[in-house]
Design a protein around this motif. Structure first.
Motif, PDB file in Angstrom:
ATOM      1  N   GLU A 169     -33.651 -29.574  -8.727  1.00 52.38           N
ATOM      2  CA  GLU A 169     -32.930 -30.544  -9.514  1.00 52.38           C
ATOM      3  C   GLU A 169     -33.906 -31.098 -10.558  1.00 52.38           C
ATOM      4  OE1 GLU A 169     -32.768 -30.608  -6.028  1.00 52.38           O
ATOM      5  OE2 GLU A 169     -30.788 -30.020  -5.794  1.00 52.38           O
TER       6      GLU A 169
ATOM      7  N   VAL B 278     -27.747 -33.996  -7.261  1.00 52.41           N
ATOM      8  CA  VAL B 278     -27.637 -33.811  -8.918  1.00 52.41           C
ATOM      9  C   VAL B 278     -26.947 -34.973  -9.295  1.00 52.41           C
ATOM     10  CG1 VAL B 278     -25.959 -32.765 -10.607  1.00 52.41           C
ATOM     11  CG2 VAL B 278     -27.134 -31.294  -8.653  1.00 52.41           C
TER      12      VAL B 278
ATOM     13  N   THR C 276     -40.131 -21.787 -13.734  1.00 51.16           N
ATOM     14  CA  THR C 276     -39.280 -23.152 -13.219  1.00 51.16           C
ATOM     15  C   THR C 276     -40.374 -23.811 -12.630  1.00 51.16           C
ATOM     16  OG1 THR C 276     -39.020 -22.124 -11.021  1.00 51.16           O
ATOM     17  CG2 THR C 276     -37.093 -21.618 -12.614  1.00 51.16           C
TER      18      THR C 276
ATOM     19  N   ARG D  86     -31.302 -39.925 -15.244  1.00 50.52           N
ATOM     20  CA  ARG D  86     -31.468 -39.535 -16.493  1.00 50.52           C
ATOM     21  C   ARG D  86     -30.593 -40.599 -17.367  1.00 50.52           C
ATOM     22  NH1 ARG D  86     -29.046 -36.976 -20.287  1.00 50.52           N
ATOM     23  NH2 ARG D  86     -27.176 -36.882 -18.841  1.00 50.52           N
TER      24      ARG D  86
ATOM     25  N   GLU E 162     -36.639 -30.710 -12.361  1.00 53.15           N
ATOM     26  CA  GLU E 162     -36.920 -30.209 -13.644  1.00 53.15           C
ATOM     27  C   GLU E 162     -35.807 -30.380 -14.826  1.00 53.15           C
ATOM     28  OE1 GLU E 162     -37.516 -26.053 -13.881  1.00 53.15           O
ATOM     29  OE2 GLU E 162     -35.658 -25.545 -12.462  1.00 53.15           O
ATOM     30  N   LYS E 163     -34.785 -30.845 -14.396  1.00 54.91           N
ATOM     31  CA  LYS E 163     -33.708 -30.861 -15.392  1.00 54.91           C
ATOM     32  C   LYS E 163     -33.908 -32.463 -15.848  1.00 54.91           C
ATOM     33  CE  LYS E 163     -30.255 -27.810 -12.820  1.00 54.91           C
ATOM     34  NZ  LYS E 163     -29.600 -28.023 -11.723  1.00 54.91           N
ATOM     35  N   VAL E 164     -34.480 -33.261 -15.155  1.00 48.74           N
ATOM     36  CA  VAL E 164     -34.512 -34.618 -15.704  1.00 48.74           C
ATOM     37  C   VAL E 164     -36.215 -35.126 -16.058  1.00 48.74           C
ATOM     38  CG1 VAL E 164     -32.794 -35.575 -14.326  1.00 48.74           C
ATOM     39  CG2 VAL E 164     -34.990 -35.613 -13.365  1.00 48.74           C
TER      40      VAL E 164
ATOM     41  N   GLU F  96     -28.895 -37.291 -12.055  1.00 50.18           N
ATOM     42  CA  GLU F  96     -28.071 -37.716 -13.538  1.00 50.18           C
ATOM     43  C   GLU F  96     -28.019 -39.211 -13.634  1.00 50.18           C
ATOM     44  OE1 GLU F  96     -26.364 -36.946 -16.779  1.00 50.18           O
ATOM     45  OE2 GLU F  96     -27.364 -35.562 -15.412  1.00 50.18           O
TER      46      GLU F  96
END
Lengths: 309, 246
Positions: free
Chosen positions: A195, A169, A293, A176, A197-199, A173
């Motif tokens: 993880e 993560v 997802t 990103r 898909e968050k960025v 991050e």
């Protein structure tokens, strides 16, 4: 759309074994994910993009330049973090980065090395030898050496494979933030999806040497959400077996105690599921469309191989 | 951003990496050579007395570790991802390996000077060092070629040792000019011819025949030099335009 990376009918064989088969990859600016199971051809594709391997068929372009013939020009504008990277263990992080800065022709290499070490949060360990670094620190050093030449694009191969969940993560991050603050584009190859898909803004899915789907995250989620359902029944195995026989169902797989499926006709599907449960004398506990997802998009796109019963 | 050639920087990087090389083993190796040489009567005889084995072994170890080893450890992938021309990586590694092996052997030779009671200004010492450099250049080129083709550290050490000892034992007993292709005989011819030219022995009977002819000398000198240059050119072409790293 302007693409940073584009391939046309890319093929690569190792002996008689095809690693890539007519691969058509398109990667725009931003943070892009390159996902696929182990052995799908991700690293081979990256090696071709870097000019380490020559394609047997087709062409690969980075910044519009041919990856094999213009490799040197491409590498001037590129940063790379390889899978399981190896750096000389007897160097300190600072010293190694100074060498890399020299190679990139940076006028003040010492200062630049300090800057990137600070950027990746490795300032305190800069005078320690690389062999004493933890896996997370080596990965951050890898990011630092990839960023040192102020690249337009950073290619990252399996960056989180050796990291614990917190490390993953943190690493993503950092990516990103770098994209947001410095507009660095990233192309991240991985098989660890939650993880990512968050960025990611764009995803290309590779399986068995071909691109099975690609597009921005929103359009892919919309495309796959509309047709994926989770069904909870008293006997998932029996239900899945019979469900596969229906023509309106494209793919069926089991996750935990639920049956997952991708359907072709939603209208008919809503009628068929209760009918089938009744026919098999099973208790139908729930039937719900899934929020898609990245992992589910991936599984559906590659044929539900990982969880398919 | 203007990029200067990276050859010098890469060579420094390669040289700095050698600080992690097993120093103890090298010292032990050096000591073994030194002890062995005490029994020798002339400075060049350590090659004939078995130093050749060490020469081949240490070249095999250092070159394979540096070249094939860096492929196995994926370090070369990292280097090839930087804006460096491939030939620069090859040459930087080659120059570094040559310097390291030559440095060790020159150290051994100089260590033997007091052990043999020789004068530091004895010309034979410097002739031997020059010949050793030519032979090491030849050995390093072969070892680098094998490493680039085999891409495996242990296997390239084995292939190199097998090939070099094979050449020594198969060509050694053969007729001229083939026997001059060996390190053992080549060293003897080059050393004998040059020392004769520089210090012709005095004889009360007039002219003294040199121990080897000019043709034998050119064969012994030309073979390793020509082989090295040709192999190096092939290697540069292969590494720059053909070699693929997976």
């Amino acid at each position: 759309m302007e693409y940073l990376i584009a391939t046309q009918g890319l093929a690569k064989f190792f002996g008689n074994v095809p690693a890539l088969r007519s691969l058509n990859l398109h990667v725009p600016k931003g943070i892009s994910g390159f996902i696929g199971p182990n052995g799908a051809g991700k690293t081979t594709t990256i090696n071709i993009l870097l000019g380490l391997l020559k394609p047997d068929e087709g062409r690969a372009y980075v910044f519009g330049l041919d990856s094999w013939h213009d490799s040197f020009k491409i590498r001037k504008r590129l940063g790379v973090l390889h899978e399981k990277p190896a750096y000389p263990g007897n160097f300190t992080g600072q010293r190694y980065l100074e060498h890399v800065a020299h190679i990139y022709g940076i006028s003040q290499p010492k200062q630049r090395a300090e800057e990137v070490l600070d950027e990746v949060g490795l300032s305190e360990a800069k005078e320690k030898t690389i062999k004493t670094y933890s896996a997370g620190m080596v990965q951050r050093l890898g990011l630092a050496q990839a960023l040192i030449g102020n690249p337009e694009l950073v290619i990252v191969d399996e960056p989180t494979a050796n990291l614990d969940p917190i490390g993953r993560v943190e690493f993503l991050e950092k990516i990103r933030k770098l994209h947001k603050d410095r507009e660095v584009n990233f192309f991240i190859s991985t098989h660890i999806l939650p993880e990512l898909e968050k960025v990611c803004e764009w995803v290309s899915i590779i399986n068995d040497g071909v691109i099975v789907d690609q597009g921005n995250m929103d359009s892919l989620a919309a495309k796959y959400s509309a047709s994926i359902y989770r069904i909870e029944v008293s006997d998932p195995d029996l239900f899945a077996t019979r469900l596969r026989e229906l023509k309106i169902v494209e793919k069926v797989w089991i996750e935990g105690n639920s049956v997952h499926c991708k359907v072709k006709s939603v209208k008919e599907f809503y009628g068929e599921v209760p009918r089938l449960a009744f026919e098999l004398n099973l208790q139908l506990k729930s039937l719900q469309p899934l929020y898609c997802t990245l992992e589910e998009i991936f599984k559906t796109a590659v044929g539900g191989k990982q969880g398919e019963a | 951003m203007k990029l200067k050639t990276s050859l010098g920087r890469l060579t420094i990087l390669e040289l700095e990496q050698y600080w992690s090389f097993p120093v103890f083993e090298i010292v032990l190796f050096t000591a073994l050579l030194a002890i062995q040489n005490v029994a020798s009567t002339r400075i060049n005889s350590y090659v004939r007395d078995g130093g050749l084995i060490y020469l081949i072994l240490i070249t095999a170890t250092i070159v394979s570790r540096s070249f094939a080893g860096s492929i196995g450890r994926r370090e070369i992938k990292t280097l090839l991802s930087y804006p460096i021309k491939r030939w620069e990586i090859l040459l930087a590694k080659f120059i570094t390996n040559l310097l390291i092996v030559f440095g060790i052997l020159a150290f051994v030779v100089f260590l033997n000077i007091p052990l043999l009671g020789l004068d530091l200004f004895n010309i034979e010492i410097y002739i031997l060092i020059a010949i050793l450099f030519i032979q090491l250049f030849y050995l390093c080129t072969i070892a680098t070629t094998i490493s680039a083709v085999v891409k495996n550290e242990a296997l390239s050490i084995f292939v190199f040792i097998f090939l070099l000892f094979g050449l020594e034992f198969s060509l050694g007993p053969s007729e001229a000019p083939y026997k001059y292709f060996t390190l053992f005989k080549g060293n003897e011819v080059m050393f004998g011819y040059i020392t004769f030219l520089l210090r012709p022995p005095q004889s009360p009977f007039g002219f003294v025949e040199p121990p080897f002819t000019f043709q034998e000398f050119t064969t012994a000198l030309g073979y390793p030099l020509l082989t090295s240059v040709i192999l190096l050119i092939i290697l540069l072409i292969y590494f720059q335009w053909i070699m693929q790293i997976d």
